[in-house]
Design a protein around this motif. Structure first.
Motif, PDB file in Angstrom:
ATOM      1  N   LEU A  25      21.267 -47.810  83.114  1.00 26.79           N
ATOM      2  CA  LEU A  25      22.174 -47.117  82.184  1.00 26.79           C
ATOM      3  C   LEU A  25      23.610 -47.611  82.363  1.00 26.79           C
ATOM      4  O   LEU A  25      24.273 -47.982  81.393  1.00 26.79           O
ATOM      5  CB  LEU A  25      22.108 -45.602  82.422  1.00 26.79           C
ATOM      6  CG  LEU A  25      23.161 -44.778  81.672  1.00 26.79           C
ATOM      7  CD1 LEU A  25      22.934 -44.844  80.166  1.00 26.79           C
ATOM      8  CD2 LEU A  25      23.126 -43.324  82.139  1.00 26.79           C
ATOM      9  N   GLU A  26      24.072 -47.630  83.608  1.00 24.26           N
ATOM     10  CA  GLU A  26      25.453 -48.093  83.872  1.00 24.26           C
ATOM     11  C   GLU A  26      25.646 -49.529  83.408  1.00 24.26           C
ATOM     12  O   GLU A  26      26.691 -49.892  82.870  1.00 24.26           O
ATOM     13  CB  GLU A  26      25.759 -47.994  85.376  1.00 24.26           C
ATOM     14  CG  GLU A  26      25.924 -46.572  85.850  1.00 24.26           C
ATOM     15  CD  GLU A  26      25.780 -46.424  87.366  1.00 24.26           C
ATOM     16  OE1 GLU A  26      26.112 -45.340  87.854  1.00 24.26           O
ATOM     17  OE2 GLU A  26      25.325 -47.363  88.059  1.00 24.26           O
ATOM     18  N   GLN A  29      25.925 -49.540  79.616  1.00 25.41           N
ATOM     19  CA  GLN A  29      27.209 -48.968  79.182  1.00 25.41           C
ATOM     20  C   GLN A  29      28.345 -49.945  79.447  1.00 25.41           C
ATOM     21  O   GLN A  29      29.239 -50.105  78.621  1.00 25.41           O
ATOM     22  CB  GLN A  29      27.461 -47.649  79.911  1.00 25.41           C
ATOM     23  CG  GLN A  29      26.587 -46.514  79.375  1.00 25.41           C
ATOM     24  CD  GLN A  29      26.802 -45.219  80.130  1.00 25.41           C
ATOM     25  OE1 GLN A  29      27.166 -45.226  81.297  1.00 25.41           O
ATOM     26  NE2 GLN A  29      26.544 -44.108  79.464  1.00 25.41           N
ATOM     27  N   GLY A  37      23.785 -41.539  77.587  1.00 30.33           N
ATOM     28  CA  GLY A  37      23.707 -41.061  78.971  1.00 30.33           C
ATOM     29  C   GLY A  37      24.557 -39.824  79.186  1.00 30.33           C
ATOM     30  O   GLY A  37      25.311 -39.733  80.154  1.00 30.33           O
ATOM     31  N   GLU A  40      24.731 -38.182  82.582  1.00 25.50           N
ATOM     32  CA  GLU A  40      25.084 -39.090  83.678  1.00 25.50           C
ATOM     33  C   GLU A  40      24.023 -39.159  84.768  1.00 25.50           C
ATOM     34  O   GLU A  40      24.327 -39.085  85.956  1.00 25.50           O
ATOM     35  CB  GLU A  40      26.445 -38.702  84.262  1.00 25.50           C
ATOM     36  CG  GLU A  40      27.540 -38.873  83.225  1.00 25.50           C
ATOM     37  CD  GLU A  40      28.894 -38.411  83.708  1.00 25.50           C
ATOM     38  OE1 GLU A  40      28.943 -37.775  84.765  1.00 25.50           O
ATOM     39  OE2 GLU A  40      29.877 -38.690  83.006  1.00 25.50           O
ATOM     40  N   GLY A  41      22.789 -39.268  84.353  1.00 21.64           N
ATOM     41  CA  GLY A  41      21.716 -39.498  85.314  1.00 21.64           C
ATOM     42  C   GLY A  41      21.124 -38.261  85.937  1.00 21.64           C
ATOM     43  O   GLY A  41      20.382 -38.360  86.917  1.00 21.64           O
ATOM     44  N   CYS A  48      19.576 -41.654  77.334  1.00 20.06           N
ATOM     45  CA  CYS A  48      19.627 -42.981  77.963  1.00 20.06           C
ATOM     46  C   CYS A  48      18.290 -43.699  77.792  1.00 20.06           C
ATOM     47  O   CYS A  48      18.028 -44.691  78.456  1.00 20.06           O
ATOM     48  CB  CYS A  48      19.960 -42.843  79.439  1.00 20.06           C
ATOM     49  SG  CYS A  48      18.705 -41.903  80.318  1.00 20.06           S
ATOM     50  N   CYS A  85      18.683 -44.304  83.152  1.00 17.85           N
ATOM     51  CA  CYS A  85      19.440 -43.827  84.319  1.00 17.85           C
ATOM     52  C   CYS A  85      18.564 -43.752  85.557  1.00 17.85           C
ATOM     53  O   CYS A  85      19.070 -43.614  86.671  1.00 17.85           O
ATOM     54  CB  CYS A  85      20.077 -42.465  84.042  1.00 17.85           C
ATOM     55  SG  CYS A  85      18.889 -41.117  83.869  1.00 17.85           S
TER      56      CYS A  85
END
Ligand code: FES
Length: 110
Positions: A25-26, A29, A37, A40-41, A48, A85
């Motif tokens: 995911l990061e 992004q 996302g 955020e996980g 995501c 994520c």
């Protein structure tokens, strides 16, 4: 760095250098791809969602039950769907290819 490729809904391919230990995911992004996302996980949103290339799907560590449950809520889920994520970049993923789903579902409308 590990090379991973994201395929957009229009077929455009974006090759990224992913840092080991970062999540997929990061990585997406950071490359400016439309992966929300939102949570955020925390496995609470499914925005995501990505579809892993079938040749790669079985090579990834299996999804947890929580991940499977979240995927049930994602829009356009396919057999090879995963939450990006939950995929950690490691050297074994060199060359990984994933596709972005055609639409993501906005959880606020559920
Ligand atoms: S970022 Fe929310 S489930 Fe992955």
């Amino acid at each position: 760095m590990v090379k991973v490729t994201f395929v957009s809904t229009d077929g455009a391919e974006t090759e990224c250098d992913a840092a080991e230990g970062a999540s997929l995911l990061e990585t997406g992004q950071a490359a400016g791809l439309p992966l929300e996302g939102t949570c955020e996980g925390q496995m609470a949103c499914s925005t995501c969602h990505v579809i892993v290339d079938p040749g790669w799907f079985d090579r990834l560590p299996e999804a947890s039950e929580e991940e499977e449950d979240m995927l049930d809520l994602a829009y356009g889920v396919e057999r090879c769907s995963r939450l990006s994520c939950q995929i950690d970049i490691s050297a074994e993923l060199e060359g990984l290819v994933v596709r972005l789903p055609s639409e993501s579902r906005d959880m606020s409308r559920m």
